[in-house]
Design an enzyme around this catalytic site. Sequence first.
Site, PDB file in Angstrom:
ATOM      1  N   VAL A 125     -42.628 -42.120  -3.299  1.00  0.00           N
ATOM      2  CA  VAL A 125     -42.621 -41.526  -1.971  1.00  0.00           C
ATOM      3  C   VAL A 125     -41.453 -40.553  -1.886  1.00  0.00           C
ATOM      4  CG1 VAL A 125     -43.750 -43.368  -0.672  1.00  0.00           C
ATOM      5  CG2 VAL A 125     -41.287 -43.484  -1.075  1.00  0.00           C
ATOM      6  N   SER A 126     -41.648 -39.465  -1.169  1.00  0.00           N
ATOM      7  CA  SER A 126     -40.575 -38.510  -0.936  1.00  0.00           C
ATOM      8  C   SER A 126     -39.687 -39.007   0.197  1.00  0.00           C
ATOM      9  CB  SER A 126     -41.158 -37.140  -0.573  1.00  0.00           C
ATOM     10  OG  SER A 126     -41.810 -37.217   0.687  1.00  0.00           O
ATOM     11  N   THR A 127     -38.606 -38.291   0.455  1.00  0.00           N
ATOM     12  CA  THR A 127     -37.704 -38.677   1.541  1.00  0.00           C
ATOM     13  C   THR A 127     -38.431 -38.683   2.880  1.00  0.00           C
ATOM     14  OG1 THR A 127     -35.837 -37.735   0.343  1.00  0.00           O
ATOM     15  CG2 THR A 127     -35.538 -38.126   2.701  1.00  0.00           C
TER      16      THR A 127
END
Length: 214
Positions: free
Chosen positions: A10-12
């Site tokens: 997952v990205s930020t």
Amino acid sequence: MTTVIGYLRVSTEEQAHSGLGLEAQRDTITRYADAHGWEVIWYMDEGLSAKSLDRPQLQAALARLHVIPKRRDVDGIVVAKLDRLSRSVVDFAGVLDLARTRKWALVAIDLGVDTSTPTGELVANVMMSVAQWERRVIGERTSAAMQAAKRAGRHMGRVSALPESTGHRLLALRAQHTLAATAVLLNAEGFATATGETWLPSNVCKAQARLTAS
């Protein structure tokens, strides 16, 4: 029982949404694995984008898969969606090439890519062909730009210089891998040659010689 790596990312921004992206990915992979009778070992990168393959847990997973088949304790890697692994078709094709070379399965559930099956391998081959075409187009554009600059009288001596990050990665890989394995890994990680082409053992050797001589 077949054992596979389930890779989650997952990205930020996605991480800020209660981590639901991770649970959805895990659920998709678990259901697919259960249907095939696979055991899953989980690797997860949190707060990282898919702009490159340089992610700690992904690199650890690829290193585990890179072991020769007789000593390997996992049989492949599974992602719920292609963009969890890479947003670049070229990078994904590099990982597919690595999987083919080292004889492990690569599965992207959303696209129907599963190199452990004939149909999934066909889909993978189509994607690799598209990536090869993309690389050639980039190479032709780079070559055309260089030729145009030469005709205009501009010096092109430094165009062929490798970016510092590529040079450092090449030397780091060569400290642990053969020329052929280094070429495959550089392609898988999205590092191009100085002219934007695919790495081969021969140009890895030449680049290493130039880097160590400088």
